[in-house]
Enzyme design. Structure first.
Site, PDB file in Angstrom:
ATOM      1  N   ASP A 135     -42.506  53.622 -81.729  1.00  0.00           N
ATOM      2  CA  ASP A 135     -43.812  52.939 -81.675  1.00  0.00           C
ATOM      3  C   ASP A 135     -44.374  52.930 -80.250  1.00  0.00           C
ATOM      4  O   ASP A 135     -45.558  52.640 -80.052  1.00  0.00           O
ATOM      5  CB  ASP A 135     -43.699  51.492 -82.208  1.00  0.00           C
ATOM      6  N   GLU A 136     -43.526  53.279 -79.253  1.00  0.00           N
ATOM      7  CA  GLU A 136     -43.984  53.189 -77.862  1.00  0.00           C
ATOM      8  C   GLU A 136     -45.078  54.209 -77.549  1.00  0.00           C
ATOM      9  O   GLU A 136     -45.791  54.071 -76.557  1.00  0.00           O
ATOM     10  CB  GLU A 136     -42.785  53.314 -76.908  1.00  0.00           C
ATOM     11  N   TYR A 159     -40.930  57.919 -70.676  1.00  0.00           N
ATOM     12  CA  TYR A 159     -40.261  58.057 -71.984  1.00  0.00           C
ATOM     13  C   TYR A 159     -41.279  58.184 -73.107  1.00  0.00           C
ATOM     14  O   TYR A 159     -41.245  59.135 -73.899  1.00  0.00           O
ATOM     15  CB  TYR A 159     -39.337  56.858 -72.233  1.00  0.00           C
ATOM     16  N   LYS A 163     -42.175  61.323 -75.675  1.00  0.00           N
ATOM     17  CA  LYS A 163     -42.089  61.229 -77.142  1.00  0.00           C
ATOM     18  C   LYS A 163     -43.453  61.538 -77.763  1.00  0.00           C
ATOM     19  O   LYS A 163     -43.547  62.204 -78.799  1.00  0.00           O
ATOM     20  CB  LYS A 163     -41.610  59.837 -77.575  1.00  0.00           C
ATOM     21  N   LYS A 198     -29.151  48.961 -73.214  1.00  0.00           N
ATOM     22  CA  LYS A 198     -30.334  48.426 -73.881  1.00  0.00           C
ATOM     23  C   LYS A 198     -30.172  46.915 -74.035  1.00  0.00           C
ATOM     24  O   LYS A 198     -29.047  46.394 -74.022  1.00  0.00           O
ATOM     25  CB  LYS A 198     -30.515  49.090 -75.259  1.00  0.00           C
ATOM     26  N   ASN A 258     -38.667  38.421 -75.069  1.00  0.00           N
ATOM     27  CA  ASN A 258     -37.314  38.722 -74.578  1.00  0.00           C
ATOM     28  C   ASN A 258     -36.529  37.459 -74.231  1.00  0.00           C
ATOM     29  O   ASN A 258     -35.357  37.334 -74.575  1.00  0.00           O
ATOM     30  CB  ASN A 258     -37.385  39.622 -73.337  1.00  0.00           C
TER      31      ASN A 258
HETATM   32  P1  NAD Z   1     -29.429  57.434 -78.000  1.00  0.00           P
HETATM   33  O1  NAD Z   1     -29.802  57.603 -76.571  1.00  0.00           O
HETATM   34  O2  NAD Z   1     -28.455  56.380 -78.390  1.00  0.00           O
HETATM   35  O3  NAD Z   1     -28.834  58.817 -78.567  1.00  0.00           O
HETATM   36  C1  NAD Z   1     -29.400  60.061 -78.271  1.00  0.00           C
HETATM   37  C2  NAD Z   1     -28.417  61.137 -78.688  1.00  0.00           C
HETATM   38  O4  NAD Z   1     -29.009  62.424 -78.417  1.00  0.00           O
HETATM   39  C3  NAD Z   1     -27.091  61.085 -77.916  1.00  0.00           C
HETATM   40  O5  NAD Z   1     -26.009  61.223 -78.809  1.00  0.00           O
HETATM   41  C4  NAD Z   1     -27.183  62.267 -76.967  1.00  0.00           C
HETATM   42  O6  NAD Z   1     -25.912  62.836 -76.664  1.00  0.00           O
HETATM   43  C5  NAD Z   1     -28.057  63.234 -77.759  1.00  0.00           C
HETATM   44  N1  NAD Z   1     -28.783  64.183 -76.903  1.00  0.00           N
HETATM   45  C6  NAD Z   1     -29.513  63.889 -75.793  1.00  0.00           C
HETATM   46  N2  NAD Z   1     -30.019  65.013 -75.269  1.00  0.00           N
HETATM   47  C7  NAD Z   1     -29.610  66.034 -76.072  1.00  0.00           C
HETATM   48  C8  NAD Z   1     -29.824  67.434 -76.070  1.00  0.00           C
HETATM   49  N3  NAD Z   1     -30.558  68.015 -75.095  1.00  0.00           N
HETATM   50  N4  NAD Z   1     -29.301  68.181 -77.055  1.00  0.00           N
HETATM   51  C9  NAD Z   1     -28.550  67.605 -78.022  1.00  0.00           C
HETATM   52  N5  NAD Z   1     -28.290  66.287 -78.072  1.00  0.00           N
HETATM   53  C10 NAD Z   1     -28.815  65.512 -77.107  1.00  0.00           C
HETATM   54  O7  NAD Z   1     -30.809  57.271 -78.766  1.00  0.00           O
HETATM   55  P2  NAD Z   1     -31.173  56.353 -80.027  1.00  0.00           P
HETATM   56  O8  NAD Z   1     -31.509  54.998 -79.552  1.00  0.00           O
HETATM   57  O9  NAD Z   1     -30.135  56.534 -81.076  1.00  0.00           O
HETATM   58  O10 NAD Z   1     -32.531  57.050 -80.488  1.00  0.00           O
HETATM   59  C11 NAD Z   1     -32.511  58.171 -81.377  1.00  0.00           C
HETATM   60  C12 NAD Z   1     -33.936  58.626 -81.615  1.00  0.00           C
HETATM   61  O11 NAD Z   1     -34.704  57.565 -82.179  1.00  0.00           O
HETATM   62  C13 NAD Z   1     -34.678  59.049 -80.335  1.00  0.00           C
HETATM   63  O12 NAD Z   1     -35.466  60.183 -80.643  1.00  0.00           O
HETATM   64  C14 NAD Z   1     -35.537  57.847 -80.002  1.00  0.00           C
HETATM   65  O13 NAD Z   1     -36.710  58.244 -79.319  1.00  0.00           O
HETATM   66  C15 NAD Z   1     -35.852  57.318 -81.391  1.00  0.00           C
HETATM   67  N6  NAD Z   1     -36.120  55.869 -81.476  1.00  0.00           N
HETATM   68  C16 NAD Z   1     -35.239  54.969 -80.932  1.00  0.00           C
HETATM   69  C17 NAD Z   1     -35.483  53.595 -81.074  1.00  0.00           C
HETATM   70  C18 NAD Z   1     -34.515  52.564 -80.543  1.00  0.00           C
HETATM   71  O14 NAD Z   1     -34.795  51.363 -80.616  1.00  0.00           O
HETATM   72  N7  NAD Z   1     -33.352  52.952 -80.029  1.00  0.00           N
HETATM   73  C19 NAD Z   1     -36.620  53.156 -81.757  1.00  0.00           C
HETATM   74  C20 NAD Z   1     -37.498  54.105 -82.292  1.00  0.00           C
HETATM   75  C21 NAD Z   1     -37.223  55.456 -82.156  1.00  0.00           C
HETATM   76  P1  TYD Z   2     -34.936  48.080 -74.000  1.00  0.00           P
HETATM   77  O1  TYD Z   2     -33.756  47.672 -74.819  1.00  0.00           O
HETATM   78  O2  TYD Z   2     -34.695  48.933 -72.785  1.00  0.00           O
HETATM   79  O3  TYD Z   2     -35.975  48.774 -74.996  1.00  0.00           O
HETATM   80  P2  TYD Z   2     -37.526  49.236 -74.736  1.00  0.00           P
HETATM   81  O4  TYD Z   2     -37.819  49.183 -73.297  1.00  0.00           O
HETATM   82  O5  TYD Z   2     -37.518  50.638 -75.252  1.00  0.00           O
HETATM   83  O6  TYD Z   2     -38.348  48.303 -75.557  1.00  0.00           O
HETATM   84  O7  TYD Z   2     -35.696  46.760 -73.517  1.00  0.00           O
HETATM   85  C1  TYD Z   2     -36.190  45.812 -74.433  1.00  0.00           C
HETATM   86  C2  TYD Z   2     -36.944  44.773 -73.663  1.00  0.00           C
HETATM   87  O8  TYD Z   2     -36.028  44.035 -72.857  1.00  0.00           O
HETATM   88  C3  TYD Z   2     -37.969  45.352 -72.685  1.00  0.00           C
HETATM   89  O9  TYD Z   2     -39.104  44.492 -72.654  1.00  0.00           O
HETATM   90  C4  TYD Z   2     -37.251  45.335 -71.353  1.00  0.00           C
HETATM   91  C5  TYD Z   2     -36.352  44.114 -71.464  1.00  0.00           C
HETATM   92  N1  TYD Z   2     -35.063  44.182 -70.746  1.00  0.00           N
HETATM   93  C6  TYD Z   2     -34.682  43.131 -69.910  1.00  0.00           C
HETATM   94  O10 TYD Z   2     -35.401  42.134 -69.738  1.00  0.00           O
HETATM   95  N2  TYD Z   2     -33.475  43.217 -69.287  1.00  0.00           N
HETATM   96  C7  TYD Z   2     -32.646  44.291 -69.447  1.00  0.00           C
HETATM   97  O11 TYD Z   2     -31.547  44.327 -68.828  1.00  0.00           O
HETATM   98  C8  TYD Z   2     -33.057  45.352 -70.302  1.00  0.00           C
HETATM   99  C9  TYD Z   2     -32.166  46.566 -70.504  1.00  0.00           C
HETATM  100  C10 TYD Z   2     -34.265  45.257 -70.938  1.00  0.00           C
END
Ligand code: NAD
Ligand code: TYD
Length: 353
Positions: A135-136, A159, A163, A198, A258
């Protein structure tokens, strides 16, 4: 068992990817699941220990930017579906090293699109390229309103810009080469196996180990939190029932400032660790704000709910309880991740094979 589909999941050793891989491997024994992951710092094969011996599962250590490897995988495994999660995913890292995000998120996605286009040669029946996004890409909201599928893109961090670029390329390949795609934009996920850089796993780990809890700025930024297994269920739904060329927003109807979320985690941890009420919250430390910090994200998930019948299966309270319980029951996982020993797992498990 006769194999009916062959699906390439990228980034399957990461946080969300490991939940998607586990769901597909266990729920669809008739599918072959090929997990392609470069095992960057965020990739952890310990996340998949429970399913790694499954007959319908193959792990490939490799990079989505490797043209030759992708061509080989599409041919050898007759890949007919892609679920693309591999990405650099942490906003703070994108601020210090934006090129890594351009390289993996933009160039990597286009390399994967080329591989699918070349392998499928204009045939769309039975093929699907599913791009998992965030959603970012929509930017930042003020106090009111929600992101819908029609909200114009306005990414504000390296980032989210990377995306957004990858989303544009996916749609451009759909339009230009008739590549059959679906795309989802999801809100912040939480749950087990989340890398403790995170917010939620970092706070849980720091409370557990009595370290300061770094809250950026005044802690007033708002995120919409969704349990990761509900995201995996939504991906399953969209992969099977989504309409070609469509975008679906996924979210939890669950907005938290947060600071309120961190205080809630402190209260839960006090109870679980038998600490006096208020003890963990004393660890809260306000630190310098993130550069360009988006104020608020909030998803209108009405389309996926109406058209595909998906909705979150559990409340935030329940999800957070389960999440905290998982980390407290899996302190070895947290210790391996924070000490770096998880990176030896691949050599230990796979060098013998
Ligand atoms: P993550 O960082 O935990 O995992 C990313 C994975 O991709 C890792 O296993 C890493 O080894 C692999 N990777 C990175 N670069 C690579 C490359 N060049 N080739 C092959 N593998 C590679 O990420 P996540 O939080 O699980 O997010 C997964 C997807 O979902 C991402 O595309 C992210 O943008 C999207 N997303 C994440 C969130 C969230 O809250 N985490 C929310 C919405 C969408
Ligand atoms: P994050 O988990 O990095 O996700 P995103 O930035 O993709 O939303 O961060 C979630 C929220 O928490 C964001 O507003 C940044 C804040 N944050 C902190 O306040 N302290 C922290 O140590 C981290 C990692 C994030």
């Amino acid at each position: 068992m006769a194999q009916t589909r062959s699906i390439l999941i990228t980034g399957g050793a990461g946080f969300i990817g490991s939940h998607v891989v586990r769901r597909f491997v266990t729920k669809y024994p008739q599918y072959r699941i090929v997990n392609l992951d470069a095992l960057t710092y965020a990739g952890n094969l310990e996340n998949l220990r429970d399913i790694e011996a499954s007959a319908n599962y193959t792990f490939v250590k490799g990079d989505i930017r490797d043209v030759g490897l992708l061509g080989k995988l599409f041919t050898v495994h007759a890949i007919d579906g892609v679920i693309h999660l591999a990405a650099e995913s942490h906003v703070d890292r994108s601020i210090t090293d934006p090129m890594a995000f351009v390289s993996t998120n933009v160039i990597g996605t286009v390399t994967l699109l080329n591989a699918a286009r070349d392998a499928w040669k204009g045939v769309s029946t039975g093929k699907r390229f599913y791009h998992v996004s965030t959603d970012e890409v929509y930017g930042s909201l003020q106090d009111d309103g929600f992101f819908t599928e029609r909200t114009p893109y306005a990414p504000q961090s390296p980032y989210s810009a990377s995306k957004a670029a990858s989303d544009h390329f996916v749609r451009a390949y759909g339009n230009t080469y008739k590549l059959p795609f679906v795309l989802t934009n999801c809100s912040n996920n939480y749950g087990s196996h989340h890398f403790p850089e995170k917010l939620i796993p970092l706070m849980i780990n720091n409370i557990r180990t009595n370290k300061p809890l770094p809250v950026y700025g005044k802690g007033e930024n708002v995120r919409d939190w969704l349990w990761v297994e509900d995201h995996a269920a939504a991906i399953d739904t969209v992969f099977h029932n989504g309409v070609d060329g469509e975008t679906y927003n996924i979210g939890g109807h669950n907005e938290w400032r947060n600071i309120d979320l961190v205080k809630l985690l402190c209260a839960i941890m006090d109870r679980k660790l038998d600490r006096p009420i208020g003890e963990s919250a004393e660890l809260i430390t306000y630190v310098t704000d993130r550069a360009g910090h988006d104020l608020r994200y909030a998803i209108d998930a009405g389309k996926i709910e109406r058209e595909l019948g998906w909705r979150p299966s559990i409340t935030f309270e329940e999800g957070l309880e389960r999440t905290v319980d998982w980390y407290l029951a899996n302190t070895a996982w947290l210790d391996h991740v924070t000490s770096g020993t998880y990176r030896h797992y691949y050599e230990e498990q796979y060098s013998k094979r």
